[in-house]
Scaffold this motif. Structure first.
Motif, PDB file in Angstrom:
ATOM      1  N   LEU A  84       0.834  -1.206   0.000  1.00 39.70           N
ATOM      2  CA  LEU A  84       0.000   0.000   0.000  1.00 39.70           C
ATOM      3  C   LEU A  84       0.866   1.253   0.000  1.00 39.70           C
ATOM      4  CD1 LEU A  84      -2.520  -1.173   2.769  1.00 39.70           C
ATOM      5  CD2 LEU A  84      -2.817  -1.338   0.299  1.00 39.70           C
ATOM      6  N   SER A  85       2.141   1.092  -0.343  1.00 43.38           N
ATOM      7  CA  SER A  85       3.089   2.199  -0.209  1.00 43.38           C
ATOM      8  C   SER A  85       2.795   3.351  -1.157  1.00 43.38           C
ATOM      9  CB  SER A  85       4.519   1.693  -0.419  1.00 43.38           C
ATOM     10  OG  SER A  85       4.651   1.065  -1.689  1.00 43.38           O
ATOM     11  N   ILE A  86       2.199   3.069  -2.327  1.00 48.21           N
ATOM     12  CA  ILE A  86       1.870   4.149  -3.266  1.00 48.21           C
ATOM     13  C   ILE A  86       0.372   4.167  -3.565  1.00 48.21           C
ATOM     14  CG2 ILE A  86       4.173   4.187  -4.306  1.00 48.21           C
ATOM     15  CD1 ILE A  86       3.009   2.557  -6.651  1.00 48.21           C
ATOM     16  N   ALA A  87      -0.418   3.599  -2.660  1.00 49.02           N
ATOM     17  CA  ALA A  87      -1.865   3.530  -2.879  1.00 49.02           C
ATOM     18  C   ALA A  87      -2.489   4.916  -2.929  1.00 49.02           C
ATOM     19  CB  ALA A  87      -2.517   2.703  -1.779  1.00 49.02           C
ATOM     20  N   LYS A  88      -3.473   5.073  -3.796  1.00 54.55           N
ATOM     21  CA  LYS A  88      -4.201   6.324  -3.927  1.00 54.55           C
ATOM     22  C   LYS A  88      -5.650   6.097  -3.506  1.00 54.55           C
ATOM     23  CE  LYS A  88      -1.312   8.100  -7.692  1.00 54.55           C
ATOM     24  NZ  LYS A  88      -1.293   8.607  -9.091  1.00 54.55           N
ATOM     25  N   TYR A  89      -6.220   7.109  -2.850  1.00 57.61           N
ATOM     26  CA  TYR A  89      -7.570   7.003  -2.301  1.00 57.61           C
ATOM     27  C   TYR A  89      -8.423   8.176  -2.790  1.00 57.61           C
ATOM     28  CZ  TYR A  89      -5.259   3.890   1.073  1.00 57.61           C
ATOM     29  OH  TYR A  89      -4.524   2.892   1.665  1.00 57.61           O
ATOM     30  N   ASN A  90      -9.724   7.929  -2.835  1.00 57.26           N
ATOM     31  CA  ASN A  90     -10.676   9.031  -2.959  1.00 57.26           C
ATOM     32  C   ASN A  90     -11.090   9.422  -1.552  1.00 57.26           C
ATOM     33  OD1 ASN A  90     -10.754   9.529  -5.729  1.00 57.26           O
ATOM     34  ND2 ASN A  90     -12.261   7.909  -6.097  1.00 57.26           N
ATOM     35  N   THR A  91     -12.349   9.742  -1.354  1.00 54.06           N
ATOM     36  CA  THR A  91     -12.804  10.142  -0.020  1.00 54.06           C
ATOM     37  C   THR A  91     -13.040   8.949   0.891  1.00 54.06           C
ATOM     38  OG1 THR A  91     -15.096  10.183  -0.826  1.00 54.06           O
ATOM     39  CG2 THR A  91     -13.857  12.263  -0.867  1.00 54.06           C
ATOM     40  N   GLY A  92     -13.201   7.749   0.321  1.00 58.69           N
ATOM     41  CA  GLY A  92     -13.507   6.572   1.114  1.00 58.69           C
ATOM     42  C   GLY A  92     -12.270   5.864   1.623  1.00 58.69           C
ATOM     43  N   PRO A  93     -12.467   4.767   2.358  1.00 56.16           N
ATOM     44  CA  PRO A  93     -11.345   4.055   2.958  1.00 56.16           C
ATOM     45  C   PRO A  93     -10.635   3.092   2.019  1.00 56.16           C
ATOM     46  CG  PRO A  93     -13.394   3.032   3.625  1.00 56.16           C
ATOM     47  CD  PRO A  93     -13.775   4.243   2.802  1.00 56.16           C
ATOM     48  N   GLU A  94     -11.275   2.701   0.913  1.00 60.01           N
ATOM     49  CA  GLU A  94     -10.669   1.750  -0.014  1.00 60.01           C
ATOM     50  C   GLU A  94      -9.723   2.455  -0.972  1.00 60.01           C
ATOM     51  OE1 GLU A  94     -13.453  -1.796  -1.350  1.00 60.01           O
ATOM     52  OE2 GLU A  94     -14.533   0.098  -1.463  1.00 60.01           O
ATOM     53  N   PRO A  95      -8.532   1.899  -1.210  1.00 56.43           N
ATOM     54  CA  PRO A  95      -7.673   2.474  -2.252  1.00 56.43           C
ATOM     55  C   PRO A  95      -8.275   2.224  -3.625  1.00 56.43           C
ATOM     56  CG  PRO A  95      -6.712   0.450  -1.388  1.00 56.43           C
ATOM     57  CD  PRO A  95      -7.908   0.746  -0.532  1.00 56.43           C
ATOM     58  N   ILE A  96      -8.007   3.109  -4.555  1.00 54.12           N
ATOM     59  CA  ILE A  96      -8.567   2.973  -5.898  1.00 54.12           C
ATOM     60  C   ILE A  96      -7.531   2.506  -6.903  1.00 54.12           C
ATOM     61  CG2 ILE A  96     -10.418   4.641  -5.520  1.00 54.12           C
ATOM     62  CD1 ILE A  96      -8.673   6.734  -6.925  1.00 54.12           C
ATOM     63  N   GLU A  97      -6.236   2.713  -6.603  1.00 59.79           N
ATOM     64  CA  GLU A  97      -5.188   2.257  -7.502  1.00 59.79           C
ATOM     65  C   GLU A  97      -3.847   2.304  -6.781  1.00 59.79           C
ATOM     66  OE1 GLU A  97      -4.794   4.738 -10.901  1.00 59.79           O
ATOM     67  OE2 GLU A  97      -4.565   6.590  -9.754  1.00 59.79           O
ATOM     68  N   GLY A  98      -2.860   1.697  -7.407  1.00 56.19           N
ATOM     69  CA  GLY A  98      -1.515   1.725  -6.851  1.00 56.19           C
ATOM     70  C   GLY A  98      -1.316   0.813  -5.652  1.00 56.19           C
ATOM     71  N   PHE A  99      -1.948  -0.368  -5.647  1.00 56.00           N
ATOM     72  CA  PHE A  99      -1.840  -1.252  -4.487  1.00 56.00           C
ATOM     73  C   PHE A  99      -2.138  -2.687  -4.882  1.00 56.00           C
ATOM     74  CE2 PHE A  99      -6.354  -1.036  -4.782  1.00 56.00           C
ATOM     75  CZ  PHE A  99      -6.872  -2.118  -4.082  1.00 56.00           C
ATOM     76  N   TYR A 100      -1.806  -3.605  -3.982  1.00 58.27           N
ATOM     77  CA  TYR A 100      -2.278  -4.974  -4.108  1.00 58.27           C
ATOM     78  C   TYR A 100      -2.356  -5.623  -2.739  1.00 58.27           C
ATOM     79  CZ  TYR A 100       2.471  -6.932  -3.500  1.00 58.27           C
ATOM     80  OH  TYR A 100       3.697  -7.283  -2.998  1.00 58.27           O
ATOM     81  N   VAL A 101      -3.283  -6.579  -2.625  1.00 59.22           N
ATOM     82  CA  VAL A 101      -3.375  -7.487  -1.483  1.00 59.22           C
ATOM     83  C   VAL A 101      -3.537  -8.872  -2.073  1.00 59.22           C
ATOM     84  CG1 VAL A 101      -4.695  -8.203   0.543  1.00 59.22           C
ATOM     85  CG2 VAL A 101      -4.428  -5.768   0.030  1.00 59.22           C
ATOM     86  N   MET A 102      -2.693  -9.799  -1.648  1.00 61.73           N
ATOM     87  CA  MET A 102      -2.698 -11.157  -2.200  1.00 61.73           C
ATOM     88  C   MET A 102      -2.712 -12.159  -1.048  1.00 61.73           C
ATOM     89  SD  MET A 102      -0.075 -12.793  -5.007  1.00 61.73           S
ATOM     90  CE  MET A 102       1.376 -12.249  -4.088  1.00 61.73           C
ATOM     91  N   VAL A 103      -3.628 -13.122  -1.122  1.00 63.11           N
ATOM     92  CA  VAL A 103      -3.748 -14.153  -0.092  1.00 63.11           C
ATOM     93  C   VAL A 103      -3.512 -15.513  -0.741  1.00 63.11           C
ATOM     94  CG1 VAL A 103      -5.216 -15.186   1.680  1.00 63.11           C
ATOM     95  CG2 VAL A 103      -5.422 -12.740   1.170  1.00 63.11           C
ATOM     96  N   ILE A 104      -2.514 -16.245  -0.237  1.00 64.32           N
ATOM     97  CA  ILE A 104      -2.186 -17.581  -0.723  1.00 64.32           C
ATOM     98  C   ILE A 104      -2.641 -18.588   0.323  1.00 64.32           C
ATOM     99  CG2 ILE A 104      -0.361 -19.063  -1.616  1.00 64.32           C
ATOM    100  CD1 ILE A 104      -0.797 -16.461  -3.186  1.00 64.32           C
ATOM    101  N   VAL A 105      -3.445 -19.566  -0.096  1.00 64.77           N
ATOM    102  CA  VAL A 105      -3.992 -20.571   0.820  1.00 64.77           C
ATOM    103  C   VAL A 105      -3.512 -21.949   0.373  1.00 64.77           C
ATOM    104  CG1 VAL A 105      -6.067 -21.531   1.862  1.00 64.77           C
ATOM    105  CG2 VAL A 105      -6.031 -19.121   1.163  1.00 64.77           C
TER     106      VAL A 105
END
Length: 299
Positions: A113-134
């Motif tokens: 989330l180091s370069i994540a960009k946000y609008n007014t809400g809590p969710e980032p809109i671009e510049g990020f990733y979250v990956m879950v390996i199971v």
């Protein structure tokens, strides 16, 4: 506030199809109304592995005066969870990984989330990733940089589990104007949803509730102080969607109350959503989607 599902069996208000056709299909916005702000968004994903095992992953993005953060919960195991406060000066790991275990499953979480960009809400809109390996399968990929990260970090041929969004909850505060997007099935498109509560003809008296999807009004409820709970079935992408509202506390508990709006898909053979015993008996392999909006109104 009572559980929303139990309320409608007593106080349901049905809006007929004929009433929907008696007003304009175009949703209009008053320029004086500013949409409310999202404070938290929680998404629940159902992960189906190649081994037939299933896992629920809950991802919550939140934002308040103290900071902005992300939390991930795996099933109902409180030990298989972690939280990130991305606004704190003490939190420096906006990029990293964490190893967890839940129900004998080995789970790895990667995020950036180091370069994540946000609008007014809590969710980032671009510049990020979250990956879950199971268990060495790709369980969940979120963000515009997720596929690139998976290619870089994982071996070629890593199996991909089936991931489906089964519910989304949004907590909002501000004016009685709520705007969001929702995709009601995996193969469907994202739809713009607008919920508006205002006085008739933009006046302050006689509040009216209207809900629009892709700028087309699907319900309009007059005399809202009496019809404060209700439901209607609508069709979206060929699916039956139960649309329900409960704005009781806006009128009768304004100091601390909130309204609830729910959209939930169901098959034509299913009974109405408010029959909770039917919900418990449903086929666990059937995928349905629900969107809940909890709305606090500014006094």
């Amino acid at each position: 506030m009572r559980d929303i599902a139990s309320c409608f069996s007593e106080y349901s208000v049905n809006v007929s199809e004929s009433s929907c056709s008696s007003y304009s299909n175009n949703a209009r916005l008053s320029p004086s109304l500013i949409p409310s702000i999202q404070n938290a968004v929680t998404c629940v994903y159902k992960i189906s592995l190649s081994t037939k095992k299933q896992l629920l992953i809950t991802v919550t993005w939140c934002k308040n005066q103290l900071g902005q953060g992300l939390s991930i919960n795996l099933g109902d195991d409180p030990s298989a969870a972690f939280k990130l406060n991305t606004n704190s000066r003490l939190f420096r790991k906006k990029k990293g990984s964490k190893l967890l275990e839940s129900d004998n499953l080995k789970i790895e979480v990667f995020w950036d989330l180091s370069i994540a960009k946000y609008n007014t809400g809590p969710e980032p809109i671009e510049g990020f990733y979250v990956m879950v390996i199971v268990d060495s399968e790709i369980g969940l990929l979120l963000g515009d940089m997720a596929e690139e990260a998976a290619t870089r970090k994982l071996k070629n041929g890593t199996p991909v589990a089936r991931a489906s969004l089964v519910s989304r909850r949004e907590h909002c505060s501000g004016n009685t104007l709520y705007s969001t997007k929702a995709q009601f099935c995996d193969t469907g498109t994202a739809h713009d949803i607008l919920i508006k509560c205002s006085g008739e003809n933009e006046g302050l008296k006689h509040p009216v509730l209207s809900v629009s999807i892709d700028k087309k009004m699907v319900i309009r409820v007059k005399r809202l102080q009496w019809n404060f709970r209700g439901n209607q079935t609508i069709f979206v992408d060929g699916l039956l969607v139960d649309l329900m509202w409960d704005v009781h506390d806006w009128f009768f508990n304004p100091a601390s109350g909130y309204a609830v709006f729910m959209f939930r898909t169901r098959s034509g053979m299913d009974s109405r959503l408010w029959l909770e015993e039917k919900l418990l008996q449903k086929d666990p392999d059937r995928l349905e989607f629900s969107l809940l909006i909890y709305a606090c109104k500014s006094l």
